[in-house]
Design an enzyme around this catalytic site. Sequence first.
Site, PDB file in Angstrom:
ATOM      1  N   SER A 105      49.551  30.927 108.583  1.00 38.21           N
ATOM      2  CA  SER A 105      49.676  32.261 109.158  1.00 38.21           C
ATOM      3  C   SER A 105      50.723  33.072 108.377  1.00 38.21           C
ATOM      4  CB  SER A 105      50.019  32.142 110.640  1.00 38.21           C
ATOM      5  OG  SER A 105      49.799  33.360 111.306  1.00 38.21           O
ATOM      6  N   ASP A 253      38.969  30.376 114.758  1.00 40.52           N
ATOM      7  CA  ASP A 253      40.267  31.036 114.785  1.00 40.52           C
ATOM      8  C   ASP A 253      40.147  32.329 115.606  1.00 40.52           C
ATOM      9  OD1 ASP A 253      42.623  32.507 114.227  1.00 40.52           O
ATOM     10  OD2 ASP A 253      42.857  31.523 112.285  1.00 40.52           O
ATOM     11  N   HIS A 281      43.573  28.823 115.442  1.00 41.30           N
ATOM     12  CA  HIS A 281      44.595  29.385 114.579  1.00 41.30           C
ATOM     13  C   HIS A 281      45.731  28.406 114.321  1.00 41.30           C
ATOM     14  CE1 HIS A 281      46.570  32.684 112.524  1.00 41.30           C
ATOM     15  NE2 HIS A 281      47.692  32.439 113.183  1.00 41.30           N
TER      16      HIS A 281
END
Length: 302
Positions: A105, A253, A281
């Site tokens: 991320s 995700d 995610h």
Amino acid sequence: MVPDEEKVVRRGRVRLWTERFGHPGDPTVLLVMGTSTPGIGWPDELVEALVDSGRQVIRFDHRDTGRSDTVDFAAHPYALADLAADTVAVLDGHGVAAAHLVGTSLGAAIGQWLAVHQPARVRTLTAMASSPMGNNPGPAWARALTGQPAVADELPPPTARFLDHVRASATAPRTTPEQRVDADVRTWRVLNGDVLPFDEAAARRFVAHCHDRARDLTAAANHDLAGRRWSDDRRAPLSGITAATLVLHGSDDPLLPTAHGAALAALIPGARLEIVPGMGHHPFFAPGLTERIAGAIIGHTS
């Protein structure tokens, strides 16, 4: 898992908590966590697998998380470039010239920034659950939250379920420690996606541990403010990346649908895209995914 070394390194006025595992002579894997999450978000099982494969592993707490310093953002605002400079300071603090950089991320955006602007520090790049660092998701989010249709050629917004969670989370009670833990566990459950099982007990232990070791729980929100600061360094073309790159992305995700991972891989020369079935995610509360992620990192960094 007991680290071989725990060290606080300094970048300017900010002190960063770090820990190192494995033999100093082995190739280094630097694990860079995502938004508002301390370094212990990389589970011990992953670290152990990497060390057992002959790698030295370093993980650390970003500024405004865990045991690292918190920052008065109004007085000293920072951006992605500053978080990247923190990451370089971690390498310097451990005497590492270049590392296999693994980011998830926000951590993957930091990895992209370094691979573009300081390529000598990045031996290989593994970018997980990410989007091109030059993509500004704000307009797509705003349209989705107000029920407007997406714009053509725009990377998709989060899923409806995730956006519903964002709305509900804004008014969720966080007065007591139990309420704060419950609220964070709900977020991790949504980020897990809807396909694979969610280990709520493990998530609850992790959240409680994060809260216990945080200097200031509210400071982590500064990462969202930093993410909204845009400058030309974020818009630098990813076509200049020379590090061998693996893009890992979950098929489920909810925050960054798979089109984000595909777009990132398409922009980096020679990048390999691996879509992990069922992964959301954040993979580390779905039983079995830690081993799969470790295997992918070991293979790529070989």
